[in-house]
Design an enzyme around this catalytic site. Structure first.
Site, PDB file in Angstrom:
ATOM      1  N   LYS A   1      42.939  39.356  42.677  1.00  0.00           N
ATOM      2  CA  LYS A   1      43.908  39.695  41.636  1.00  0.00           C
ATOM      3  C   LYS A   1      44.892  40.714  42.180  1.00  0.00           C
ATOM      4  O   LYS A   1      44.504  41.626  42.931  1.00  0.00           O
ATOM      5  CB  LYS A   1      43.209  40.199  40.379  1.00  0.00           C
ATOM      6  CG  LYS A   1      42.275  41.347  40.619  1.00  0.00           C
ATOM      7  CD  LYS A   1      41.604  41.808  39.352  1.00  0.00           C
ATOM      8  CE  LYS A   1      40.537  42.830  39.663  1.00  0.00           C
ATOM      9  NZ  LYS A   1      39.787  43.307  38.543  1.00  0.00           N
TER      10      LYS A   1
ATOM     11  N   GLU B   1      48.636  32.148  41.053  1.00  0.00           N
ATOM     12  CA  GLU B   1      48.715  31.760  39.640  1.00  0.00           C
ATOM     13  C   GLU B   1      49.053  32.964  38.771  1.00  0.00           C
ATOM     14  O   GLU B   1      48.704  34.093  39.122  1.00  0.00           O
ATOM     15  CB  GLU B   1      47.351  31.215  39.175  1.00  0.00           C
ATOM     16  CG  GLU B   1      47.020  29.872  39.756  1.00  0.00           C
ATOM     17  CD  GLU B   1      45.643  29.372  39.320  1.00  0.00           C
ATOM     18  OE1 GLU B   1      45.136  29.823  38.271  1.00  0.00           O
ATOM     19  OE2 GLU B   1      45.090  28.531  40.040  1.00  0.00           O
TER      20      GLU B   1
ATOM     21  N   LYS C   1      48.504  35.659  36.150  1.00  0.00           N
ATOM     22  CA  LYS C   1      47.288  36.273  35.598  1.00  0.00           C
ATOM     23  C   LYS C   1      47.585  36.603  34.140  1.00  0.00           C
ATOM     24  O   LYS C   1      48.374  37.504  33.848  1.00  0.00           O
ATOM     25  CB  LYS C   1      46.925  37.546  36.373  1.00  0.00           C
ATOM     26  CG  LYS C   1      45.629  38.188  35.885  1.00  0.00           C
ATOM     27  CD  LYS C   1      45.293  39.411  36.716  1.00  0.00           C
ATOM     28  CE  LYS C   1      43.868  39.886  36.521  1.00  0.00           C
ATOM     29  NZ  LYS C   1      43.479  40.170  35.160  1.00  0.00           N
TER      30      LYS C   1
ATOM     31  N   PHE D   1      42.126  26.823  34.356  1.00  0.00           N
ATOM     32  CA  PHE D   1      42.377  27.047  35.783  1.00  0.00           C
ATOM     33  C   PHE D   1      41.263  26.601  36.729  1.00  0.00           C
ATOM     34  O   PHE D   1      41.423  26.657  37.941  1.00  0.00           O
ATOM     35  CB  PHE D   1      42.783  28.487  36.083  1.00  0.00           C
ATOM     36  CG  PHE D   1      41.795  29.526  35.634  1.00  0.00           C
ATOM     37  CD1 PHE D   1      40.634  29.745  36.353  1.00  0.00           C
ATOM     38  CD2 PHE D   1      42.036  30.299  34.509  1.00  0.00           C
ATOM     39  CE1 PHE D   1      39.721  30.700  35.956  1.00  0.00           C
ATOM     40  CE2 PHE D   1      41.125  31.262  34.095  1.00  0.00           C
ATOM     41  CZ  PHE D   1      39.967  31.456  34.826  1.00  0.00           C
TER      42      PHE D   1
ATOM     43  N   ARG E   1      31.504  38.215  42.842  1.00  0.00           N
ATOM     44  CA  ARG E   1      32.825  38.797  43.049  1.00  0.00           C
ATOM     45  C   ARG E   1      33.102  38.657  44.534  1.00  0.00           C
ATOM     46  O   ARG E   1      32.845  39.557  45.319  1.00  0.00           O
ATOM     47  CB  ARG E   1      32.828  40.263  42.594  1.00  0.00           C
ATOM     48  CG  ARG E   1      34.205  40.790  42.256  1.00  0.00           C
ATOM     49  CD  ARG E   1      34.141  42.227  41.794  1.00  0.00           C
ATOM     50  NE  ARG E   1      33.869  42.394  40.376  1.00  0.00           N
ATOM     51  CZ  ARG E   1      34.774  42.256  39.410  1.00  0.00           C
ATOM     52  NH1 ARG E   1      36.011  41.938  39.695  1.00  0.00           N
ATOM     53  NH2 ARG E   1      34.433  42.445  38.163  1.00  0.00           N
TER      54      ARG E   1
ATOM     55  N   ARG F   1      32.971  35.486  28.964  1.00  0.00           N
ATOM     56  CA  ARG F   1      32.413  35.848  30.266  1.00  0.00           C
ATOM     57  C   ARG F   1      31.130  36.648  30.119  1.00  0.00           C
ATOM     58  O   ARG F   1      30.380  36.802  31.073  1.00  0.00           O
ATOM     59  CB  ARG F   1      33.454  36.562  31.114  1.00  0.00           C
ATOM     60  CG  ARG F   1      33.627  38.015  30.842  1.00  0.00           C
ATOM     61  CD  ARG F   1      34.689  38.545  31.753  1.00  0.00           C
ATOM     62  NE  ARG F   1      34.216  39.660  32.540  1.00  0.00           N
ATOM     63  CZ  ARG F   1      34.929  40.217  33.495  1.00  0.00           C
ATOM     64  NH1 ARG F   1      36.097  39.736  33.821  1.00  0.00           N
ATOM     65  NH2 ARG F   1      34.474  41.249  34.143  1.00  0.00           N
TER      66      ARG F   1
ATOM     67  N   GLU G   1      41.569  30.894  30.611  1.00  0.00           N
ATOM     68  CA  GLU G   1      41.914  32.168  29.984  1.00  0.00           C
ATOM     69  C   GLU G   1      42.634  31.838  28.674  1.00  0.00           C
ATOM     70  O   GLU G   1      43.639  31.112  28.676  1.00  0.00           O
ATOM     71  CB  GLU G   1      42.827  32.975  30.925  1.00  0.00           C
ATOM     72  CG  GLU G   1      43.208  34.339  30.422  1.00  0.00           C
ATOM     73  CD  GLU G   1      42.177  35.432  30.756  1.00  0.00           C
ATOM     74  OE1 GLU G   1      41.074  35.117  31.287  1.00  0.00           O
ATOM     75  OE2 GLU G   1      42.485  36.600  30.463  1.00  0.00           O
TER      76      GLU G   1
ATOM     77  N   ARG H   1      38.485  35.402  29.011  1.00  0.00           N
ATOM     78  CA  ARG H   1      37.918  34.275  29.740  1.00  0.00           C
ATOM     79  C   ARG H   1      37.168  33.372  28.779  1.00  0.00           C
ATOM     80  O   ARG H   1      36.372  33.864  27.960  1.00  0.00           O
ATOM     81  CB  ARG H   1      36.956  34.866  30.781  1.00  0.00           C
ATOM     82  CG  ARG H   1      36.537  33.924  31.864  1.00  0.00           C
ATOM     83  CD  ARG H   1      37.503  33.994  32.996  1.00  0.00           C
ATOM     84  NE  ARG H   1      37.081  33.177  34.118  1.00  0.00           N
ATOM     85  CZ  ARG H   1      36.729  33.657  35.294  1.00  0.00           C
ATOM     86  NH1 ARG H   1      36.718  34.955  35.495  1.00  0.00           N
ATOM     87  NH2 ARG H   1      36.401  32.842  36.268  1.00  0.00           N
TER      88      ARG H   1
HETATM   89  P1  ATP Z   1      41.125  43.088  35.046  1.00  0.00           P
HETATM   90  O1  ATP Z   1      40.409  44.224  34.370  1.00  0.00           O
HETATM   91  O2  ATP Z   1      41.996  43.482  36.175  1.00  0.00           O
HETATM   92  O3  ATP Z   1      41.737  42.128  34.086  1.00  0.00           O
HETATM   93  P2  ATP Z   1      38.801  41.780  35.111  1.00  0.00           P
HETATM   94  O4  ATP Z   1      37.783  42.849  35.237  1.00  0.00           O
HETATM   95  O5  ATP Z   1      39.196  41.248  33.778  1.00  0.00           O
HETATM   96  O6  ATP Z   1      40.080  42.266  35.827  1.00  0.00           O
HETATM   97  P3  ATP Z   1      38.498  40.055  37.236  1.00  0.00           P
HETATM   98  O7  ATP Z   1      37.638  38.882  37.437  1.00  0.00           O
HETATM   99  O8  ATP Z   1      38.346  41.161  38.171  1.00  0.00           O
HETATM  100  O9  ATP Z   1      38.236  40.512  35.798  1.00  0.00           O
HETATM  101  O10 ATP Z   1      40.027  39.593  37.154  1.00  0.00           O
HETATM  102  C1  ATP Z   1      40.307  38.297  36.845  1.00  0.00           C
HETATM  103  C2  ATP Z   1      40.376  37.989  35.356  1.00  0.00           C
HETATM  104  O11 ATP Z   1      41.679  37.604  35.039  1.00  0.00           O
HETATM  105  C3  ATP Z   1      39.530  36.796  35.067  1.00  0.00           C
HETATM  106  O12 ATP Z   1      38.248  37.194  34.695  1.00  0.00           O
HETATM  107  C4  ATP Z   1      40.250  36.086  33.937  1.00  0.00           C
HETATM  108  O13 ATP Z   1      39.723  36.519  32.702  1.00  0.00           O
HETATM  109  C5  ATP Z   1      41.663  36.579  34.040  1.00  0.00           C
HETATM  110  N1  ATP Z   1      42.651  35.556  34.422  1.00  0.00           N
HETATM  111  C6  ATP Z   1      43.891  35.449  33.884  1.00  0.00           C
HETATM  112  N2  ATP Z   1      44.581  34.456  34.435  1.00  0.00           N
HETATM  113  C7  ATP Z   1      43.778  33.866  35.357  1.00  0.00           C
HETATM  114  C8  ATP Z   1      43.936  32.785  36.268  1.00  0.00           C
HETATM  115  N3  ATP Z   1      45.065  32.096  36.346  1.00  0.00           N
HETATM  116  N4  ATP Z   1      42.902  32.488  37.081  1.00  0.00           N
HETATM  117  C9  ATP Z   1      41.745  33.184  37.026  1.00  0.00           C
HETATM  118  N5  ATP Z   1      41.533  34.225  36.182  1.00  0.00           N
HETATM  119  C10 ATP Z   1      42.542  34.565  35.354  1.00  0.00           C
END
Ligand code: ATP
Length: 567
Positions: free
Chosen positions: A430, A254, A256, A348, A424, A277, A307, A261
């Site tokens: 990702k 998907e 990103k 999502f 996690r 979040r 998101e 969130r």
């Molecule tokens: P990063 O700092 O790399 O953005 P993160 O610390 O925000 O990562 P992670 O959970 O590690 O958080 O990375 C996934 C984040 O990406 C999710 O928390 C969400 O907010 C965002 N996101 C964006 N698009 C999507 C998607 N299609 N599905 C799930 N999460 C998504």
């Protein structure tokens, strides 16, 4: 229960840094409070965490160090200037209160014994006041407690007030202590069950209440619309291949999105709530989302994961997270902003639907349900762009498309996986083009000189290990001199000043609250910092008001990156 008993527990916890000893101390204490009524024992659990409400509840006492000085002064009859002086030498207002309470003791021989209930009542009273005379009433409430407090009690009342208990009690220790106390040390199954229950309830008091009734009761804790649930988090991979290795074939790829969130909740009574979040309630801040949810999602009750991405209403251009983040905490001009800088919601996942938890269902089924219940409408609400495939080439093309369209990268999801709140785990990965970046928390700062005099302009940043913040470097680049240009020293100083807990010359220590994304060139082992590592050429790239200290990099992640570099 007398507050004295709790203060003694804090004291014991503070005196040891050993995790097992801490767990033992708390488990013994929990055995004792099992005998208390539910309302009382839940209050005690919050206080143990240095809080007065459940973890997800954002209400805080709102007492700054300066106000605490006034309170101590009023309770002890010692001038604010002298309290301040003591603070400078002891570096901890809790200790100041302890010492000064000891001095005035002879004068108040007939003090009332403080109960936990009384302490909680007065601390909670702090949040009820607003408007005129608020400060004096707050001072009165706490001074009343301090007047009856023993030195030890005074120390911890003041620290609770400041949100900085300094007893090193992380979530993990409390979880283990609940297991030890309710199920015994050897019960492996219980550790996971307690953690799962906590991830759904976000309230250790509820978890403890159920745990003391047995495993079965614990399992009955279900997610419920209206009560925030911790989101599932992703692990990082470096390539499509690695993604397939982790989640198997087929996999769901998907886009990103670079937004924030948003958990969309609709209760069975039809009320809609939005949580970030960090479990902050942002329902009021995003009226446009409430509107889309009402018009575009079918269902009596649900919890949907998404998101939200901001865009400029006039130009229809998407905005990076940084520009939309102001809306999360905004208290005024909400309607205006929702029209000028609205968000598009990319749905999502779904955790709950029409009275039933969906978290144990496989992801594929959850996604199919979303397809059925969300009516897509551009610039309002849609499903995240997705491709299910076992073909690495097709996935690569999809990745390229995501980057070309300005997205951050891809998420890769395991089709038959459940949803694990708060975890996690490798159910969601990702994949982003390589930059070296950590989210870290600021734990200290230094006043600048010359052009930067008066500003806190160099920041000590930390990662986390078992609830302790470990320093990993000092950063002074990345911020702007002028406020119009972006994140500036002035803004950072404004954020950090109220958080100051200690001052030594130009150096200050601050409560760990402000989270920043820091990029760096490489990591080195270093004896200079207590994490054992130092970031070389660090640079702050953005503030992360959407992150809490629980979301920052773990020491383990730092170690992993450091190892990768030296391979
Ligand atoms: P990063 O700092 O790399 O953005 P993160 O610390 O925000 O990562 P992670 O959970 O590690 O958080 O990375 C996934 C984040 O990406 C999710 O928390 C969400 O907010 C965002 N996101 C964006 N698009 C999507 C998607 N299609 N599905 C799930 N999460 C998504």
């Amino acid at each position: 229960m007398l507050y004295k008993e709790l203060a003694e527990v804090y004291d014991k916890l503070e005196k040891t840094s050993k995790r097992l000893e801490k767990t033992e101390i708390i488990a013994n204490f929990l055995n004792k409070i099992k005998k208390q009524k539910e309302e009382i024992s839940s209050g005690i659990i919050y206080l143990l965490r240095g809080r007065i409400f459940p973890d997800y509840d954002e209400r805080e006492t709102g007492i700054s160090s300066q106000l605490a000085i006034k309170i101590i002064s009023k309770a002890t009859g010692i001038s604010s200037a002298d309290v301040n002086k003591k603070w400078k030498s002891l570096g901890d207002l809790g200790k100041v209160a302890e010492e000064l309470a000891g001095k005035k003791r002879q004068a108040t021989l007939f003090r009332e014994k403080l109960s936990v209930d009384k302490v909680l009542h007065n601390l909670r009273g702090l949040i009820e006041f607003t408007g005129k005379g608020t400060v004096d009433r707050k001072i009165g409430l706490i001074a009343e407690l301090l007047a009856s407090a023993s030195p030890l009690e005074a120390k911890y009342i003041v620290r609770t007030l400041l949100g900085d208990l300094r007893i090193g009690l992380g979530e993990g220790v409390l979880r283990d202590a609940i297991v030890w106390s309710c199920f015994g040390k050897e019960n492996k199954e219980a550790f996971e069950k307690v953690q799962t229950a906590y991830d759904s309830a976000n309230d250790f008091a509820v978890v403890f209440e159920k745990a003391r009734k047995g495993l079965h009761a614990l399992e009955s804790i279900e997610i419920e619309p209206g009560r925030p649930v911790k989101v599932m988090l992703a692990l990082k991979v470096d390539s499509i291949e690695e993604g397939f290795e982790e989640v198997g074939k087929n996999a769901d790829f998907e886009f990103k999105y670079d937004g924030f969130r948003l958990m969309i909740n609709k209760t069975k009574e039809g009320r809609i709530y939005l949580f970030t979040r960090r479990l902050e309630n942002v329902t009021k801040q995003f009226p446009e989302v409430i509107d889309y949810v009402k018009k575009n999602i079918k269902g009596k009750s649900f919890i949907i994961d998404s998101e939200a991405v901001g865009y400029d209403f006039k130009t229809k251009k998407y905005k990076p997270f940084q520009e939309i983040s102001q809306r999360i905490k905004r208290k005024y001009d909400i309607e205006k902003l929702s029209k000028e800088l609205p968000v598009e919601v990319n749905v999502f996942d779904i955790l709950y639907y029409n009275g039933k938890s969906m978290i144990k269902e496989p992801f594929k089924k959850r996604r199919e349900l979303l397809e059925k219940i969300v009516r897509k409408e551009r610039f309002k609400i849609k499903l995240s762009e997705s491709l299910i495939t076992d073909d690495a080439k097709k996935a690569e093309e999809f990745y390229k498309k995501a980057i070309e369209e300005g997205e951050e990268g891809l998420m890769i999801k395991k089709l038959d996986a459940p949803y694990k709140p708060g975890a996690r785990v490798g159910y969601m990965l990702k994949l982003k083009p390589k930059t070296k970046e950590f989210d870290l928390v600021i734990i200290g700062a230094e006043y600048g000189t010359g052009k930067r005099a008066g500003w806190l302009s160099s920041y000590s940043v930390a990662c986390v290990h078992e609830g302790r913040f470990l320093e990993i470097g000092k950063v002074s680049t990345g911020l702007k001199e002028k406020e119009e240009e972006g994140l500036s020293f002035v803004e950072m100083t404004r954020l950090l000043k109220p958080l100051i807990i200690e001052e030594h010359g130009r150096d200050v220590k601050v409560k760990p609250r402000v989270v920043v994304s820091v990029i760096y060139q490489n990591i080195q082992k270093s004896p200079t910092y207590n994490s054992g590592y130092a970031l070389r050429f660090p640079r702050i790239v953005r503030l992360r008001p959407d992150r809490s200290v629980k979301d920052i990099a773990f020491l383990k992640e730092v170690e992993k990156e450091a190892k990768k570099e030296h391979r």
